[in-house]
Design a protein around this motif. Structure first.
Motif, mmCIF file in Angstrom:
data_model
loop_
_atom_site.group_PDB
_atom_site.id
_atom_site.type_symbol
_atom_site.label_atom_id
_atom_site.label_comp_id
_atom_site.label_asym_id
_atom_site.label_seq_id
_atom_site.Cartn_x
_atom_site.Cartn_y
_atom_site.Cartn_z
ATOM 1 N N ASN A 137 50.900 29.712 1.771
ATOM 2 C CA ASN A 137 50.501 30.888 2.553
ATOM 3 C C ASN A 137 51.694 31.484 3.298
ATOM 4 N N ASP A 138 52.543 30.615 3.848
ATOM 5 C CA ASP A 138 53.719 31.093 4.585
ATOM 6 C C ASP A 138 54.686 31.824 3.656
ATOM 7 N N TRP A 139 54.925 31.236 2.478
ATOM 8 C CA TRP A 139 55.811 31.891 1.510
ATOM 9 C C TRP A 139 55.226 33.226 1.045
ATOM 10 N N TYR A 140 53.897 33.259 0.876
ATOM 11 C CA TYR A 140 53.233 34.491 0.440
ATOM 12 C C TYR A 140 53.417 35.605 1.479
ATOM 13 N N LYS A 141 53.256 35.251 2.743
ATOM 14 C CA LYS A 141 53.410 36.238 3.822
ATOM 15 C C LYS A 141 54.833 36.789 3.875
ATOM 16 N N LYS A 142 55.789 35.945 3.479
ATOM 17 C CA LYS A 142 57.195 36.376 3.468
ATOM 18 C C LYS A 142 57.543 37.173 2.217
ATOM 19 N N GLY A 143 56.604 37.246 1.287
ATOM 20 C CA GLY A 143 56.840 37.993 0.054
ATOM 21 C C GLY A 143 57.566 37.202 -1.009
ATOM 22 N N ASN A 144 57.759 35.890 -0.779
ATOM 23 C CA ASN A 144 58.412 35.041 -1.773
ATOM 24 C C ASN A 144 57.318 34.394 -2.632
ATOM 25 N N TYR A 145 56.876 35.139 -3.632
ATOM 26 C CA TYR A 145 55.709 34.723 -4.416
ATOM 27 C C TYR A 145 56.000 33.555 -5.341
ATOM 28 N N ASN A 146 57.251 33.452 -5.820
ATOM 29 C CA ASN A 146 57.598 32.330 -6.699
ATOM 30 C C ASN A 146 57.540 31.003 -5.940
ATOM 31 N N GLN A 147 58.045 30.995 -4.710
ATOM 32 C CA GLN A 147 57.975 29.783 -3.894
ATOM 33 C C GLN A 147 56.528 29.460 -3.518
ATOM 34 N N ALA A 148 55.751 30.520 -3.273
ATOM 35 C CA ALA A 148 54.332 30.316 -2.952
ATOM 36 C C ALA A 148 53.603 29.670 -4.119
ATOM 37 N N ILE A 149 53.926 30.112 -5.335
ATOM 38 C CA ILE A 149 53.311 29.535 -6.533
ATOM 39 C C ILE A 149 53.644 28.054 -6.647
ATOM 40 N N LEU A 150 54.907 27.706 -6.405
ATOM 41 C CA LEU A 150 55.311 26.299 -6.479
ATOM 42 C C LEU A 150 54.548 25.456 -5.460
ATOM 43 N N ALA A 151 54.354 26.010 -4.261
ATOM 44 C CA ALA A 151 53.627 25.276 -3.217
ATOM 45 C C ALA A 151 52.161 25.105 -3.588
ATOM 46 N N TYR A 152 51.544 26.173 -4.075
ATOM 47 C CA TYR A 152 50.127 26.098 -4.451
ATOM 48 C C TYR A 152 49.922 25.145 -5.626
ATOM 49 N N GLU A 153 50.833 25.211 -6.603
ATOM 50 C CA GLU A 153 50.674 24.353 -7.776
ATOM 51 C C GLU A 153 50.939 22.883 -7.449
ATOM 52 N N SER A 154 51.700 22.624 -6.398
ATOM 53 C CA SER A 154 51.891 21.232 -5.967
ATOM 54 C C SER A 154 50.573 20.655 -5.457
ATOM 55 N N VAL A 155 49.730 21.520 -4.901
ATOM 56 C CA VAL A 155 48.401 21.083 -4.459
ATOM 57 C C VAL A 155 47.545 20.731 -5.673
ATOM 58 N N LEU A 156 47.611 21.569 -6.710
ATOM 59 C CA LEU A 156 46.848 21.309 -7.929
ATOM 60 C C LEU A 156 47.300 20.007 -8.586
ATOM 61 N N GLU A 157 48.603 19.718 -8.504
ATOM 62 C CA GLU A 157 49.127 18.489 -9.089
ATOM 63 C C GLU A 157 48.594 17.247 -8.382
ATOM 64 N N SER A 158 48.155 17.425 -7.134
ATOM 65 C CA SER A 158 47.557 16.302 -6.389
ATOM 66 C C SER A 158 46.048 16.216 -6.640
ATOM 67 N N HIS A 159 45.595 16.972 -7.658
ATOM 68 C CA HIS A 159 44.190 16.959 -8.092
ATOM 69 C C HIS A 159 43.248 17.516 -7.021
ATOM 70 N N LYS A 160 43.734 18.486 -6.249
ATOM 71 C CA LYS A 160 42.911 19.195 -5.278
ATOM 72 C C LYS A 160 42.784 20.636 -5.742
ATOM 73 N N GLU A 161 41.581 21.168 -5.669
ATOM 74 C CA GLU A 161 41.382 22.555 -6.059
ATOM 75 C C GLU A 161 40.307 23.196 -5.192
ATOM 76 N N SER A 162 40.386 24.515 -5.094
ATOM 77 C CA SER A 162 39.393 25.278 -4.334
ATOM 78 C C SER A 162 39.468 26.725 -4.793
ATOM 79 N N ALA A 163 38.433 27.470 -4.483
ATOM 80 C CA ALA A 163 38.415 28.890 -4.843
ATOM 81 C C ALA A 163 39.547 29.627 -4.130
ATOM 82 N N ASP A 164 39.795 29.283 -2.870
ATOM 83 C CA ASP A 164 40.865 29.939 -2.105
ATOM 84 C C ASP A 164 42.233 29.672 -2.723
ATOM 85 N N LEU A 165 42.435 28.454 -3.194
ATOM 86 C CA LEU A 165 43.717 28.090 -3.799
ATOM 87 C C LEU A 165 43.964 28.899 -5.068
ATOM 88 N N TYR A 166 42.976 28.946 -5.948
ATOM 89 C CA TYR A 166 43.132 29.720 -7.187
ATOM 90 C C TYR A 166 43.236 31.216 -6.898
#
Length: 247
Positions: free
Chosen positions: A25-54
């Motif tokens: 969320n912090d990276w997204y607010k800064k406009g760094n979408y590639n870093q935001a994607i890496l952060a969000y996908e690290s959550v998916l790699e921990s086998h956690k998912e939610s509608a907000d995340l996707y």
């Protein structure tokens, strides 16, 4: 002792997931979408998912004009939260970025008509409606049991049977809608161009040429080929490497 270890492990994973989501969320607010994607996908790699995340992942890919990943993640979010208007709207905007204009032909037959009626609510929503009617039924039973007046007892008695019937109908609706939902296997085309063949082999005749972001429904599988159907009813075979199933 083992139970304590499991609890601590679960809490640490949950904390890591929350940290990754917040970092995204912090990276997204800064406009760094590639870093935001890496952060969000690290959550998916921990086998956690939610509608907000996707949903947030879809927004990142949309900002980067990456059509297929944006649509794919919006579809994942919509599956987990089908009544969310914001997800529905963003998915519509993402679909406008696709090249293919595939018509949506309404399906005919009693089963499809029933599906159309029941799809007004997600099966989870039907289940919650059944629970609500069950509580109202319980309230009527309490009213019937404790009411000292014969007229009110008759009213509560009739209400109990009506509510029981409605509750059973909503339970049946939830079961049927879940079966319909499980029978569909939507997928998104990730290749820049993907040829749909008349047979599951490369030398077969091309039925239609799809582009990135197109939505298909998987009907069958054979080796590394998937039999798919488009929203206009067209059917054919596509290499499984070209698509990614939503669920």
């Amino acid at each position: 002792m083992k139970k304590l270890v499991y609890v601590l492990l679960f809490l640490s994973q949950l904390s890591w997931a929350n940290t990754g989501f917040e970092a995204g969320n912090d990276w997204y607010k800064k406009g760094n979408y590639n870093q935001a994607i890496l952060a969000y996908e690290s959550v998916l790699e921990s086998h956690k998912e939610s509608a907000d995340l996707y949903f947030n992942l879809g927004n990142c890919y949309y900002k980067l004009n990456k059509v297929a990943p944006a649509i794919y993640n919006y579809e994942k979010a919509l599956f987990l939260n089908p009544d969310d208007v914001e997800i529905q709207n963003n998915l519509k905007f993402a679909n406008k970025m696709t090249i293919d204009e595939i018509k949506v032909v309404p399906k005919v037959g009693f089963a499809h008509m029933l599906q159309g009626q029941l799809s007004v609510f997600h099966y989870d929503s039907w289940a919650w409606i059944a629970v609500c009617f069950s509580f109202v039924f319980l309230a009527c039973f309490i009213g019937y049991y404790f009411s000292p007046y014969a007229a009110k007892k008759r009213l509560f008695f009739v209400g109990m049977f009506v509510l029981l019937f409605v509750a059973l109908c909503t339970v049946v609706a939830a079961v049927i809608e879940k079966k319909f939902s499980n029978s569909e296997h939507p997928a998104i085309v990730f290749a820049e161009m993907a040829s749909v063949k008349s047979e599951p082999k490369q030398a077969a005749t091309e039925v239609v040429l799809l582009h990135e972001g197109a939505k298909v429904f998987v009907l069958d599988s054979l080796d590394n080929w998937k039999k798919v159907q488009l929203t206009d009813g067209t059917e054919g075979w596509i290499n499984q490497e070209f698509i990614r199933q939503v669920y």
